[in-house]
Motif scaffolding. Structure first.
Motif, PDB file in Angstrom:
ATOM      1  N   PRO A  27       0.830  -1.208   0.000  1.00 29.96           N
ATOM      2  CA  PRO A  27       0.000   0.000   0.000  1.00 29.96           C
ATOM      3  C   PRO A  27       0.866   1.260   0.000  1.00 29.96           C
ATOM      4  O   PRO A  27       2.074   1.217   0.271  1.00 29.96           O
ATOM      5  CB  PRO A  27      -0.804  -0.133   1.295  1.00 29.96           C
ATOM      6  N   HIS A  28       0.260   2.377  -0.291  1.00 29.69           N
ATOM      7  CA  HIS A  28       0.975   3.651  -0.399  1.00 29.69           C
ATOM      8  C   HIS A  28       1.713   3.983   0.896  1.00 29.69           C
ATOM      9  O   HIS A  28       2.884   4.382   0.862  1.00 29.69           O
ATOM     10  CB  HIS A  28      -0.032   4.750  -0.738  1.00 29.69           C
ATOM     11  N   GLU A  29       1.049   3.826   2.038  1.00 32.30           N
ATOM     12  CA  GLU A  29       1.653   4.218   3.308  1.00 32.30           C
ATOM     13  C   GLU A  29       2.939   3.464   3.593  1.00 32.30           C
ATOM     14  O   GLU A  29       3.918   4.029   4.099  1.00 32.30           O
ATOM     15  CB  GLU A  29       0.658   3.996   4.460  1.00 32.30           C
ATOM     16  N   ARG A  30       2.951   2.183   3.276  1.00 31.49           N
ATOM     17  CA  ARG A  30       4.155   1.403   3.542  1.00 31.49           C
ATOM     18  C   ARG A  30       5.277   1.739   2.575  1.00 31.49           C
ATOM     19  O   ARG A  30       6.449   1.821   2.950  1.00 31.49           O
ATOM     20  CB  ARG A  30       3.835  -0.089   3.454  1.00 31.49           C
ATOM     21  N   LEU A  31       4.929   1.970   1.295  1.00 31.89           N
ATOM     22  CA  LEU A  31       5.965   2.239   0.309  1.00 31.89           C
ATOM     23  C   LEU A  31       6.639   3.582   0.519  1.00 31.89           C
ATOM     24  O   LEU A  31       7.838   3.732   0.251  1.00 31.89           O
ATOM     25  CB  LEU A  31       5.372   2.163  -1.097  1.00 31.89           C
ATOM     26  N   VAL A  32       5.899   4.591   0.973  1.00 33.28           N
ATOM     27  CA  VAL A  32       6.539   5.899   1.218  1.00 33.28           C
ATOM     28  C   VAL A  32       7.372   5.872   2.486  1.00 33.28           C
ATOM     29  O   VAL A  32       8.200   6.778   2.705  1.00 33.28           O
ATOM     30  CB  VAL A  32       5.487   7.023   1.294  1.00 33.28           C
ATOM     31  N   ALA A  33       7.174   4.851   3.304  1.00 32.50           N
ATOM     32  CA  ALA A  33       7.914   4.775   4.555  1.00 32.50           C
ATOM     33  C   ALA A  33       9.231   4.026   4.401  1.00 32.50           C
ATOM     34  O   ALA A  33      10.084   4.099   5.293  1.00 32.50           O
ATOM     35  CB  ALA A  33       7.061   4.088   5.633  1.00 32.50           C
ATOM     36  N   GLU A  34       9.426   3.305   3.313  1.00 35.11           N
ATOM     37  CA  GLU A  34      10.654   2.531   3.150  1.00 35.11           C
ATOM     38  C   GLU A  34      11.450   3.073   1.970  1.00 35.11           C
ATOM     39  O   GLU A  34      10.886   3.580   0.999  1.00 35.11           O
ATOM     40  CB  GLU A  34      10.331   1.051   2.936  1.00 35.11           C
ATOM     41  N   PRO A  35      12.780   3.012   2.053  1.00 31.26           N
ATOM     42  CA  PRO A  35      13.615   3.529   0.960  1.00 31.26           C
ATOM     43  C   PRO A  35      13.353   2.758  -0.332  1.00 31.26           C
ATOM     44  O   PRO A  35      13.064   1.560  -0.306  1.00 31.26           O
ATOM     45  CB  PRO A  35      15.045   3.294   1.465  1.00 31.26           C
ATOM     46  N   GLY A  36      13.452   3.483  -1.429  1.00 35.25           N
ATOM     47  CA  GLY A  36      13.262   2.817  -2.713  1.00 35.25           C
ATOM     48  C   GLY A  36      12.729   3.765  -3.768  1.00 35.25           C
ATOM     49  O   GLY A  36      12.567   4.976  -3.545  1.00 35.25           O
ATOM     50  N   TYR A  37      12.466   3.209  -4.930  1.00 34.70           N
ATOM     51  CA  TYR A  37      12.021   4.001  -6.080  1.00 34.70           C
ATOM     52  C   TYR A  37      10.739   4.758  -5.773  1.00 34.70           C
ATOM     53  O   TYR A  37      10.617   5.939  -6.125  1.00 34.70           O
ATOM     54  CB  TYR A  37      11.804   3.079  -7.282  1.00 34.70           C
ATOM     55  N   TYR A  38       9.788   4.105  -5.103  1.00 35.17           N
ATOM     56  CA  TYR A  38       8.488   4.737  -4.892  1.00 35.17           C
ATOM     57  C   TYR A  38       8.625   5.963  -3.995  1.00 35.17           C
ATOM     58  O   TYR A  38       8.063   7.022  -4.297  1.00 35.17           O
ATOM     59  CB  TYR A  38       7.516   3.738  -4.277  1.00 35.17           C
ATOM     60  N   ARG A  39       9.369   5.838  -2.903  1.00 34.70           N
ATOM     61  CA  ARG A  39       9.518   6.989  -2.008  1.00 34.70           C
ATOM     62  C   ARG A  39      10.273   8.119  -2.697  1.00 34.70           C
ATOM     63  O   ARG A  39       9.918   9.295  -2.549  1.00 34.70           O
ATOM     64  CB  ARG A  39      10.236   6.587  -0.715  1.00 34.70           C
ATOM     65  N   ASP A  40      11.303   7.786  -3.472  1.00 31.79           N
ATOM     66  CA  ASP A  40      12.038   8.829  -4.195  1.00 31.79           C
ATOM     67  C   ASP A  40      11.113   9.568  -5.162  1.00 31.79           C
ATOM     68  O   ASP A  40      11.155  10.801  -5.261  1.00 31.79           O
ATOM     69  CB  ASP A  40      13.210   8.210  -4.961  1.00 31.79           C
ATOM     70  N   LEU A  41      10.285   8.810  -5.887  1.00 31.65           N
ATOM     71  CA  LEU A  41       9.368   9.444  -6.833  1.00 31.65           C
ATOM     72  C   LEU A  41       8.313  10.270  -6.101  1.00 31.65           C
ATOM     73  O   LEU A  41       7.948  11.363  -6.557  1.00 31.65           O
ATOM     74  CB  LEU A  41       8.688   8.367  -7.691  1.00 31.65           C
ATOM     75  N   TRP A  42       7.862   9.792  -4.970  1.00 36.58           N
ATOM     76  CA  TRP A  42       6.864  10.532  -4.181  1.00 36.58           C
ATOM     77  C   TRP A  42       7.443  11.848  -3.671  1.00 36.58           C
ATOM     78  O   TRP A  42       6.809  12.902  -3.761  1.00 36.58           O
ATOM     79  CB  TRP A  42       6.377   9.665  -3.025  1.00 36.58           C
ATOM     80  N   GLU A  43       8.647  11.775  -3.128  1.00 35.09           N
ATOM     81  CA  GLU A  43       9.279  12.994  -2.614  1.00 35.09           C
ATOM     82  C   GLU A  43       9.535  13.981  -3.747  1.00 35.09           C
ATOM     83  O   GLU A  43       9.365  15.194  -3.576  1.00 35.09           O
ATOM     84  CB  GLU A  43      10.586  12.638  -1.901  1.00 35.09           C
ATOM     85  N   SER A  44       9.937  13.495  -4.909  1.00 36.10           N
ATOM     86  CA  SER A  44      10.154  14.379  -6.050  1.00 36.10           C
ATOM     87  C   SER A  44       8.849  15.036  -6.474  1.00 36.10           C
ATOM     88  O   SER A  44       8.820  16.233  -6.798  1.00 36.10           O
ATOM     89  CB  SER A  44      10.750  13.577  -7.211  1.00 36.10           C
ATOM     90  N   GLU A  45       7.756  14.296  -6.460  1.00 36.03           N
ATOM     91  CA  GLU A  45       6.465  14.846  -6.858  1.00 36.03           C
ATOM     92  C   GLU A  45       5.984  15.880  -5.857  1.00 36.03           C
ATOM     93  O   GLU A  45       5.443  16.927  -6.227  1.00 36.03           O
ATOM     94  CB  GLU A  45       5.452  13.712  -6.992  1.00 36.03           C
ATOM     95  N   VAL A  46       6.216  15.608  -4.561  1.00 36.35           N
ATOM     96  CA  VAL A  46       5.790  16.558  -3.522  1.00 36.35           C
ATOM     97  C   VAL A  46       6.604  17.834  -3.622  1.00 36.35           C
ATOM     98  O   VAL A  46       6.061  18.955  -3.527  1.00 36.35           O
ATOM     99  CB  VAL A  46       5.926  15.918  -2.129  1.00 36.35           C
ATOM    100  N   LEU A  47       7.925  17.712  -3.810  1.00 37.02           N
ATOM    101  CA  LEU A  47       8.762  18.902  -3.910  1.00 37.02           C
ATOM    102  C   LEU A  47       8.401  19.737  -5.130  1.00 37.02           C
ATOM    103  O   LEU A  47       8.449  20.967  -5.099  1.00 37.02           O
ATOM    104  CB  LEU A  47      10.239  18.477  -3.974  1.00 37.02           C
ATOM    105  N   THR A  48       8.039  19.080  -6.203  1.00 38.39           N
ATOM    106  CA  THR A  48       7.678  19.799  -7.429  1.00 38.39           C
ATOM    107  C   THR A  48       6.437  20.646  -7.212  1.00 38.39           C
ATOM    108  O   THR A  48       6.297  21.735  -7.785  1.00 38.39           O
ATOM    109  CB  THR A  48       7.443  18.798  -8.571  1.00 38.39           C
ATOM    110  N   ARG A  49       5.550  20.190  -6.374  1.00 40.32           N
ATOM    111  CA  ARG A  49       4.286  20.899  -6.166  1.00 40.32           C
ATOM    112  C   ARG A  49       4.427  22.063  -5.191  1.00 40.32           C
ATOM    113  O   ARG A  49       3.516  22.870  -5.074  1.00 40.32           O
ATOM    114  CB  ARG A  49       3.214  19.938  -5.655  1.00 40.32           C
ATOM    115  N   ARG A  50       5.508  22.122  -4.472  1.00 38.65           N
ATOM    116  CA  ARG A  50       5.662  23.213  -3.505  1.00 38.65           C
ATOM    117  C   ARG A  50       6.056  24.519  -4.187  1.00 38.65           C
ATOM    118  O   ARG A  50       6.687  24.528  -5.195  1.00 38.65           O
ATOM    119  CB  ARG A  50       6.730  22.826  -2.482  1.00 38.65           C
TER     120      ARG A  50
END
Length: 569
Positions: free
Chosen positions: A546-569
């Motif tokens: 699930p989304h919550e677990r993937l953003v909590a562990e290192p890997g491609y998904y969290r990196d992409l999520w953080e990049s998407e969040v930073l882009t929106r700021r």
């Protein structure tokens, strides 16, 4: 060719032969009538010839009309049947081997070869053979020695010349159809790519390529025209020499004026259906090449293997199980005659389960194998190993069309047809009412555009009159209207601006609630609502959960999520 078509073709041959025989009889009767009338016999002696002349004149027109009507009916039906079989071959999933312009050339130009085979080759040859036999028979009856001369002349014009022209034309006939297809492809690139050509200043180079393709085709066609002209001249020469020889033989044999006139004019007219056979031989070489190109399309291997006895569809609700699936695209050849390199697997050991109402998202970089996985589910590509099962039934045991009634939706490159907005939607729901159409458009957030543009507005071919976002949303509306049990969505928010994409994804996740869905996307916003997220890289599953677990562990998904969040700021 079925029995009914064979019967119609037989009637066409008989009508054509009757028309040529009537023409032959007309000349023979008229020649006898004119020369006999010069001797001023009693009118009663000419009555039979007068009636015969009128009958032959009327019959020739009637039989020729019947031959044209019946022959073209058979030819057009055969051409339509050929196009239908070619279209059936094209709509079956096959690896792309021919460009669109080349396929169009085969569909339009090459299928006309079937019509020409009947109208320009088979029917004229049959009628000419009957006429030649009749003319030689008249020669045998009047003066046997002249029959040999006539037979020789007809053999040269009706057998030797067609064989020579066919052999000469065959040298380059197989090159004309590809040259025509190459020109069509170049012109298509000029038309569809005019904006890009202008933007990069490449218009003149593209025009030069088009001119070169046009000149190559024109050169081949000029050679064909020269062969046609030479064959026509040789046939006319054979006709003249034959008639002259018959007249000389008749005079030397002491035949009367009437007999000489009948023999000469009969010989002259007997060449009328025979002379076009040289052009028919020339055309036959082109027809052979065209039929070979059609055969290439029809016999191209299908992308998937259909079961000899398809299993019936299982009963709903449907559970889809993908187990250790491996898909490898066809290897590309190497230069230098080396064996083709074995490509890496586009999908390498992927497993997932779609239970009723479950929503799974596939994410990963471009080329990770997401779209290939969807294609395997829709039976558009054949897996190398592993399985896809629906309620325990392997999809390879089901008819491909049945599989796509269960699992389909929005493909990666949706196509918008050159017709109205309403008809583009009804492609997925032919019986859908206005309210259902509006509901699908509303779910795809396209309602305001549809009302502003008009439901009966003509959309350009491949969506050229709509923006990329509108094209994507229209294709999504079509997928929602089709409403398959398992909805497959390949990048539904592609080509949309951030705000519209966010709203569309939110609405999409809302309308797919409780619906079995497999979603391919690069966008992570909103994926909190799906049941499982699978991350692919180079065809393999590198993360899932699930989304919550993937953003909590290192890997491609969290990196992409953080990049998407930073882009929106």
């Amino acid at each position: 060719m079925n029995r009914r078509m064979g019967t119609r073709l037989g009637w066409a041959v008989l009508a054509g032969a009757a028309a040529d025989l009537a023409g032959l009889g007309l000349i023979a009767a008229a020649a006898w009538l004119i020369t006999r009338a010069a001797e001023q016999p009693p009118l009663a002696a000419l009555s039979v010839a007068i009636v015969a002349t009128r009958a032959f004149a009327t019959g020739k027109g009637v039989f020729r009309y019947a031959e044209r009507l019946t022959g073209h009916d058979v030819a057009l039906r055969a051409q339509a049947g050929t196009r239908e079989r070619l279209y059936e071959a094209l709509i079956a999933p096959r690896p792309p081997r021919h460009g669109g312009a080349d396929l169009l050339s085969r569909m339009v130009d090459d299928t006309e070869a079937v019509q020409d085979l009947l109208v320009r080759c088979l029917l004229p040859a049959a009628a000419a053979a009957v006429t030649a036999v009749a003319a030689v028979g008249i020669g045998l009856f009047v003066l046997p020695v002249t029959a040999l001369v006539l037979l020789a002349g007809l053999a040269v014009a009706g057998v030797l010349l067609p064989a020579v022209t066919a052999a000469a034309t065959r040298r380059w006939a197989a090159r004309i159809a590809p040259a025509r297809a190459a020109l069509a492809g170049t012109v298509a690139d000029l038309v569809h790519g005019s904006a890009d050509l202008a933007a990069y200043g490449a218009g003149e180079r593209a025009l030069e390529q088009a001119r070169a393709a046009d000149e190559a085709l024109a050169s081949l066609e000029r050679r064909q025209a020269r062969v046609h002209a030479l064959a026509l001249a040789a046939g006319t020469l054979a006709q003249g020499l034959t008639v002259a020889g018959i007249v000389l033989l008749a005079q030397a044999s002491g035949a009367g004026t009437v007999a000489t006139a009948v023999l000469a004019l009969t010989a002259l007219v007997s060449f009328e259906p025979v002379l076009p056979l040289a052009a028919a031989g020339e055309r036959l070489a082109g027809i052979t090449a065209a039929l070979r190109r059609l055969k290439e399309v029809r016999e191209a291997p299908a992308a998937v293997t259909e079961p000899p006895a398809p299993a019936p569809l299982p009963r709903p609700p449907y559970t889809v199980e993908v187990a250790d699936l491996v898909v490898r695209h066809a290897p590309a050849g190497r230069d230098g005659g080396l064996p083709p390199a074995v490509p890496r697997a586009a999908v390498d050991g992927v497993s997932l389960t779609l239970t009723p109402g479950r929503r799974v998202a596939l994410v990963g970089p471009s080329g990770a194998g997401k779209s290939t996985l969807l294609a395997a589910l829709m039976r558009l590509v054949e897996p190398e190993s592993g399985s896809v099962r629906v309620n325990g039934v392997d999809v390879r045991d089901l008819a491909s069309d049945d599989v796509r009634t269960l699992m389909t939706g929005l493909t990666q490159d949706p196509y918008i047809f050159q017709t109205t907005l309403r008809d583009n939607l009804r492609l997925a729901g032919p019986d859908a009412g206005e309210e259902r159409l509006r509901e699908a458009v509303r779910e795809a957030r396209l309602e305001q555009w549809a009302d502003r543009t008009g439901w009966d507005a003509q959309l350009g071919e491949d969506g050229r009159t709509v923006s990329g976002g509108q094209l994507q949303r229209l294709a999504l509306a079509r997928a929602l209207l089709y409403d398959p049990p398992v909805l497959l969505l390949d990048e539904p928010a592609e080509a949309l601006d951030e705000e519209t994409a966010d709203r569309l994804m939110a609405d999409l996740l809302d309308v797919t609630h409780g619906r079995t869905t497999l979603l391919v996307t690069h966008r992570l916003r909103g994926l909190e609502g799906v049941d499982e997220i699978i991350v692919l890289e180079e065809g393999r599953v590198i993360q899932r959960g699930p989304h919550e677990r993937l953003v909590a562990e290192p890997g491609y998904y969290r990196d992409l999520w953080e990049s998407e969040v930073l882009t929106r700021r």
